[in-house]
Motif scaffolding. Structure first.
Motif, PDB file in Angstrom:
ATOM      1  N   PHE A   1      -8.427 -11.660   8.275  1.00 29.29           N
ATOM      2  CA  PHE A   1      -8.576 -12.025   6.861  1.00 29.29           C
ATOM      3  C   PHE A   1      -7.396 -12.856   6.367  1.00 29.29           C
ATOM      4  CE2 PHE A   1     -10.841  -8.100   7.569  1.00 29.29           C
ATOM      5  CZ  PHE A   1     -12.056  -8.308   6.936  1.00 29.29           C
TER       6      PHE A   1
ATOM      7  N   ASP B   1      -5.770 -12.467   3.599  1.00 25.95           N
ATOM      8  CA  ASP B   1      -4.683 -11.648   3.056  1.00 25.95           C
ATOM      9  C   ASP B   1      -4.316 -10.499   3.986  1.00 25.95           C
ATOM     10  OD1 ASP B   1      -6.983 -10.329   2.747  1.00 25.95           O
ATOM     11  OD2 ASP B   1      -7.001 -10.326   0.566  1.00 25.95           O
TER      12      ASP B   1
ATOM     13  N   ALA C   1      -5.108  -7.856   5.174  1.00 28.77           N
ATOM     14  CA  ALA C   1      -5.817  -6.565   5.102  1.00 28.77           C
ATOM     15  C   ALA C   1      -5.185  -5.511   5.997  1.00 28.77           C
ATOM     16  CB  ALA C   1      -7.299  -6.752   5.435  1.00 28.77           C
ATOM     17  N   LEU C   2      -3.868  -5.358   5.870  1.00 30.01           N
ATOM     18  CA  LEU C   2      -3.185  -4.270   6.589  1.00 30.01           C
ATOM     19  C   LEU C   2      -3.088  -3.079   5.645  1.00 30.01           C
ATOM     20  CD1 LEU C   2      -0.218  -6.241   8.188  1.00 30.01           C
ATOM     21  CD2 LEU C   2      -2.403  -5.633   9.232  1.00 30.01           C
ATOM     22  N   LEU C   3      -3.207  -1.878   6.176  1.00 29.95           N
ATOM     23  CA  LEU C   3      -3.001  -0.700   5.346  1.00 29.95           C
ATOM     24  C   LEU C   3      -1.503  -0.550   5.100  1.00 29.95           C
ATOM     25  CD1 LEU C   3      -5.407   1.928   6.964  1.00 29.95           C
ATOM     26  CD2 LEU C   3      -5.888   0.210   5.214  1.00 29.95           C
ATOM     27  N   PRO C   4      -1.077  -0.642   3.846  1.00 29.85           N
ATOM     28  CA  PRO C   4       0.371  -0.640   3.579  1.00 29.85           C
ATOM     29  C   PRO C   4       1.030   0.689   3.912  1.00 29.85           C
ATOM     30  CG  PRO C   4      -0.881  -0.689   1.529  1.00 29.85           C
ATOM     31  CD  PRO C   4      -1.861  -0.852   2.633  1.00 29.85           C
ATOM     32  N   TRP C   5       0.217   1.776   4.000  1.00 26.61           N
ATOM     33  CA  TRP C   5       0.814   3.091   4.264  1.00 26.61           C
ATOM     34  C   TRP C   5       0.878   3.397   5.760  1.00 26.61           C
ATOM     35  CZ3 TRP C   5      -3.408   2.185   1.157  1.00 26.61           C
ATOM     36  CH2 TRP C   5      -4.664   2.407   1.734  1.00 26.61           C
ATOM     37  N   ARG C   6       0.428   2.454   6.581  1.00 27.17           N
ATOM     38  CA  ARG C   6       0.524   2.695   8.024  1.00 27.17           C
ATOM     39  C   ARG C   6       1.481   1.700   8.647  1.00 27.17           C
ATOM     40  NH1 ARG C   6      -4.180   4.961  11.518  1.00 27.17           N
ATOM     41  NH2 ARG C   6      -5.179   6.418  10.096  1.00 27.17           N
TER      42      ARG C   6
ATOM     43  N   LEU D   1      -5.582   2.495  13.923  1.00 22.26           N
ATOM     44  CA  LEU D   1      -6.687   2.743  12.987  1.00 22.26           C
ATOM     45  C   LEU D   1      -8.022   2.305  13.589  1.00 22.26           C
ATOM     46  CD1 LEU D   1      -7.610   3.284   9.892  1.00 22.26           C
ATOM     47  CD2 LEU D   1      -7.534   0.805   9.727  1.00 22.26           C
ATOM     48  N   VAL D   2      -8.058   1.109  14.185  1.00 23.85           N
ATOM     49  CA  VAL D   2      -9.339   0.566  14.647  1.00 23.85           C
ATOM     50  C   VAL D   2      -9.722   1.137  16.008  1.00 23.85           C
ATOM     51  CG1 VAL D   2      -9.050  -1.533  13.320  1.00 23.85           C
ATOM     52  CG2 VAL D   2      -8.240  -1.473  15.678  1.00 23.85           C
TER      53      VAL D   2
ATOM     54  N   LEU E   1       6.862  -0.822   8.532  1.00 24.83           N
ATOM     55  CA  LEU E   1       5.781  -0.805   7.552  1.00 24.83           C
ATOM     56  C   LEU E   1       5.487  -2.237   7.112  1.00 24.83           C
ATOM     57  CD1 LEU E   1       6.716   2.186   5.209  1.00 24.83           C
ATOM     58  CD2 LEU E   1       4.745   2.041   6.715  1.00 24.83           C
TER      59      LEU E   1
ATOM     60  N   LYS F   1       5.341  -3.590   4.330  1.00 15.98           N
ATOM     61  CA  LYS F   1       6.191  -4.151   3.271  1.00 15.98           C
ATOM     62  C   LYS F   1       7.491  -4.730   3.817  1.00 15.98           C
ATOM     63  CE  LYS F   1       8.746   0.015   1.927  1.00 15.98           C
ATOM     64  NZ  LYS F   1       9.152   0.901   0.857  1.00 15.98           N
TER      65      LYS F   1
ATOM     66  N   ARG G   1      -4.225  -6.525  15.890  1.00 16.89           N
ATOM     67  CA  ARG G   1      -5.248  -5.513  15.628  1.00 16.89           C
ATOM     68  C   ARG G   1      -6.617  -6.011  16.100  1.00 16.89           C
ATOM     69  NH1 ARG G   1      -5.889  -4.138   9.460  1.00 16.89           N
ATOM     70  NH2 ARG G   1      -6.542  -6.309   9.447  1.00 16.89           N
TER      71      ARG G   1
END
Lengths: 264, 337, 255
Positions: C77, C79, C81-86, C94-95, C126, C128, C142
């Motif tokens: 994507f 943007d 689309a990473l999970l910021p909490w992982r 995750l996948v 992370l 961020k 990913r």
């Protein structure tokens, strides 16, 4: 070129308040000293405000006599059980509202209708439904925390980044995985800030819950002090509630730092 | 501003009324005072004194300030918003007296032999389970409005006399107590006869005892005022008690002694009490509620002392409070001492 | 595995956005889709991946996805689309989790894809803490982890500054050379299209139709920044697109 031009005036300051922790403490201390002085000098009558040192002494007596915990423990368990029931059902319902169209259409108006009801008004009804014992107290606190939690939760679910959900779908994640691993953590900031409000409401409702049929409890203690017009006890009780509020707020703060460290 | 104007206007009107009744002993001259009242038959003496002009004869222009409960009325006296009121002795009242805010100056409602007084009640559920007397309430839940209320006192004194234990359940309001009694959430309670009798008549609750049996000569309610009025406004206070006593006399004559027209009295009281019901329905409640209002507002000091002792023994008020801090004995006759 | 689009048309209510698009995406090639804004490039990509359904026409998978492919059609994507909490490795795991790949097996895959995207040192970071380019490399890692048959890339470099974009293009080329993959690459940037595409599909303004399919024969390995052949191709594409873009722009303004 003229080198004596005047320097451009700075006009960018202000509008950025920063936290100065000791100022808050100072305001408290000054206020208490002021009241202490007023009550000692006599221009604040003992009818209008209790002497802070007397309140402290009452608090000490409460502690020494062991009555503090006799009042505190039932209140804490009411607060804990009630808020736990209300918040967990609230989060569950909030997530369902956030995920399913029919649940949303069916429950959002209902929640909006329930929200403004002063839950205290329903207390006699709860007494009939759940008995005069702990049941009605749990129910009142649970009901009071439920509505703000629902509203905060479904708002938080609505605000979860849709591209993350689409990403989950594009990788073939199961529905339950998406809810558990994307929606729930993504909604967590909103849920926690909602909890801040609903737990404060739980403390407010604690006093109301202990209006009916509670022999022990901080709320019962405050109500009794009020009916006896015993200002020292009244303020000692209020002090305990305030401390409880500060404690819960700090607890959620810690939880936020733990769970939401990923926020930028 | 409007408030001030209204007060002035009323004071002027009071003046003309007082001038018309010059025959009365005028301790005070057309002063406007505020009297706190609950819409109960036990407050009838004040209503009668106003309606029949006894306050006006005494040179007082009385305005009623109605309350929903006794505690806020006591606080209003302490804050100076109300000058005189009638209420039961409660922990709040004693604590306010300790702070030098109020004084009890006379007596009103009393339990008296031969007059049906307050009743102990059992819920239907408890009654069916065998609670047919006060002694059988041992270990049961006993409803009170708040800790330190007169209900608490009545329950506790009865328990003491019977040698039983009660667990007191605070329910704040009489309405809430009636609901809890009907649904069997609490087992026992005590209340004035005009509430007790209709409830017992409908079978929802059962009368299991008389308060008078445990607390003979119980001084149920007292006349009280701010400490400032008691000390500095002697003339005005005497005038008030004078008017109040005449009201009490009329009440006793019509409702107890049968020497005056009861119907006329019921009509008068109905102007203030049970105003939301038609007269035919209100009358039995008003008549049922009849209890003795002490002649000359005499105060049963022994009963007050007993109540004060009880509050102190329960730790509801400071043990150091003396009866002198609570009562100004200089105004009316002290009985039972 | 090839992808074939057959007569795809789409409209929202009465608002026609796409008309009769037919296209072949052969295995092992990068097909770029370019077009003026609002021509439905991204929508088309969502049709290919099954995230949306066209009103008419169909998307066909020809042949079976290769063995060991967990998610045949995999998106990257704009943007990230990473999970910021992982963490970086958490985002990749995750996948894998839903396919029951956990523990050592997952670790092997994660280490492999992180090495291929030069992220080995950042496994515990992370999102961020990462720059935009790094984030997109995590997203690519990913995607690689599920061993896709076709990568669906929706303006993957548009959120990055131009230097980072150049670097990432180099990385993508390198990845493809090492192990050719099939991709549909949507972009509005013609330089990206000529650098990465074996085929560049030019869409017209709304309703989107195929104007031309331009083949770029030069091997990916030989394409370089400022390449004259590529400049020519880019110029050609721009000529095709200019009028469309201007018209589309005016259309948006007229609203």
């Amino acid at each position: 070129m003229d080198n004596t031009g005047k320097s451009v005036a700075f006009r960018g300051g202000g509008f950025a308040p920063q936290s100065r922790r000791w100022v808050g403490v100072l305001v408290f201390v000054a206020l208490i000293l002021f009241v202490e002085w007023g009550t000692r000098a006599g221009w604040i009558s003992s009818l209008s405000l209790p002497r802070p040192s007397d309140v402290l002494d009452t608090f000490r007596q409460l502690y020494d006599s062991g009555l503090l915990f006799k009042h505190l423990l039932p209140s804490l368990s009411r607060l804990f059980v009630g808020a736990l029931i209300g918040a967990s059902i609230g989060i569950a319902v909030g997530i369902m509202i956030g995920l399913f169209s029919y649940v949303r259409s069916g429950l959002v108006p209902l929640v909006a209708a329930i929200f403004p009801i002063p839950k205290i008004a329903l207390l006699p009804l709860f007494v009939i439904w759940f008995g005069i014992g702990e049941g009605s107290k749990y129910a009142l606190i649970a009901f009071g925390t439920f509505t703000p939690t629902v509203v905060a939760t479904y708002g938080a679910v609505d605000n979860v980044d849709r591209t993350l959900i689409r990403m989950g779908q594009s990788f073939g994640l199961s529905w339950w995985s998406i809810v558990r691993k994307i929606v729930l953590p993504g909604a967590m900031p909103g849920i926690l800030s909602g909890l801040r409000i609903s737990l404060a409401i739980a403390i407010i409702l604690l006093v109301a819950a202990e209006m009916l049929g509670a022999e022990y409890g901080i709320g019962a203690y405050i109500l009794e002090a009020g009916s006896l017009y015993d200002l020292e006890r009244l303020f000692a009780g209020v002090l305990i509630l305030s401390l409880l509020g500060v404690l819960i707020s700090a607890l959620i703060g810690t939880l936020e730092r733990r769970l939401l460290g990923w926020r930028t | 501003m409007t408030h001030l104007n209204r007060r002035r206007a009323l004071a002027l009107m009071g003046g003309t009324v007082a001038a018309a009744g010059l025959a009365a002993p005028a301790y005070a001259q057309n002063k406007t005072i505020k009297v706190g009242a609950l819409r109960f038959t036990s407050h009838s003496a004040s209503f009668i004194a106003l309606e029949r002009g006894y306050f006006a004869e005494a040179g007082l222009n009385v305005e009623f300030e109605f309350f929903q409960a006794a505690t806020p009325m006591a606080v209003a006296i302490a804050s100076g918003d109300v000058d005189y009121a009638v209420t039961a002795v409660s922990g709040g009242l004693i604590n306010l007296a300790e702070k030098g805010a109020i004084k009890v100056i006379g007596g009103a409602l009393s339990e008296e032999d031969g007059i049906d007084g307050q009743k102990y009640l059992a819920s239907d559920a408890a009654f069916q389970a065998g609670v047919t007397s006060c002694a059988a309430l041992d270990g049961k839940r006993y409803a009170v409005t708040q800790a330190g209320s007169s209900f608490h006192y009545m329950g506790s004194k009865m328990a003491q006399a019977e040698g039983i234990d009660l667990s007191f359940v605070p329910l704040q309001k009489v309405g809430a107590i009636i609901g809890a009694m009907k649904s069997g959430q609490v087992d026992g309670w005590s209340i004035v006869p005009h509430i007790a009798k209709p409830l017992a008549g409908s079978g929802a609750l059962h009368i299991i005892g008389n308060v008078a049996d445990y607390l003979p000569d119980y001084q149920v309610t007292t006349v009280f005022t701010s400490a400032k009025n008691a000390a500095d406004e002697r003339g005005q206070t005497e005038s008030f008690l004078n008017g109040f006593s005449k009201g009490a006399d009329d009440y006793a004559a019509a409702m107890i002694d049968g020497t005056a027209d009861q119907d006329a009295m019921v009509d008068l009281i109905h102007k203030y009490v049970y105003t939301d019901r038609e007269r035919a329905k209100a009358a039995p409640s008003i008549i049922n509620g009849t209890m003795r209002i002490n002649k000359g507002a005499a105060l049963n000091l022994a009963s007050i002392q007993d109540q004060l002792d009880w509050f102190q023994s329960e730790g509801l008020v400071d043990a150091g409070i003396s009866i002198d801090q609570l009562v100004d004995t200089s105004y009316v006759e002290m009985i039972g001492a | 595995m090839d992808i074939r689009l057959e007569g795809i048309s789409h409209s929202y209510d009465t608002f026609e956005v796409m008309r009769d698009i037919s296209l072949e995406i052969p295995s092992g090639q990068i097909v770029c889709i370019v077009g003026p804004s609002g021509c439905g490039k991204s929508t088309l990509l969502r049709f290919i991946g099954g995230l949306e359904q066209p009103k008419r026409g169909r998307v066909l998978q020809l042949g079976e996805p290769p063995k060991g492919c967990l998610n045949p059609l995999t998106y990257i994507f704009q943007d990230f689309a990473l999970l910021p909490w992982r963490s970086v490795s958490g985002n990749i795991s995750l996948v894998l989790e839903d396919h029951g790949i956990k523990g050592a097996a997952a670790r092997t895959i994660i280490e492999d894809v992180l090495a291929r995207t030069k992220l080995t040192d950042f496994a515990k970071a992370l999102p961020k803490q990462l720059s935009g380019g790094m984030k997109q490399r995590v997203a690519i890692a990913r995607a690689l982890a599920v061993n896709p048959a076709v990568m669906l890339m929706d303006e993957p470099l548009s959120a990055l500054d131009s230097q980072t974009r150049e670097l990432l293009m180099d990385d993508l080329v390198e990845l493809w050379i090492r192990q050719p993959f099939t991709a549909v690459y949507v972009t509005h940037n013609l330089a990206e299209a000529v650098r990465l595409g074996h085929k560049v599909v030019v869409l017209s303004r709304r309703p989107g139709q195929i104007r031309e399919v331009v083949d770029i024969d030069k091997p990916l390995a030989e394409r370089e920044f400022g390449d004259a052949d590529l400049d020519r191709a880019q110029k050609h594409l721009w000529q095709l697109m200019r009028d469309e873009a201007r018209a589309a722009d005016a259309e948006l303004l007229n609203g």
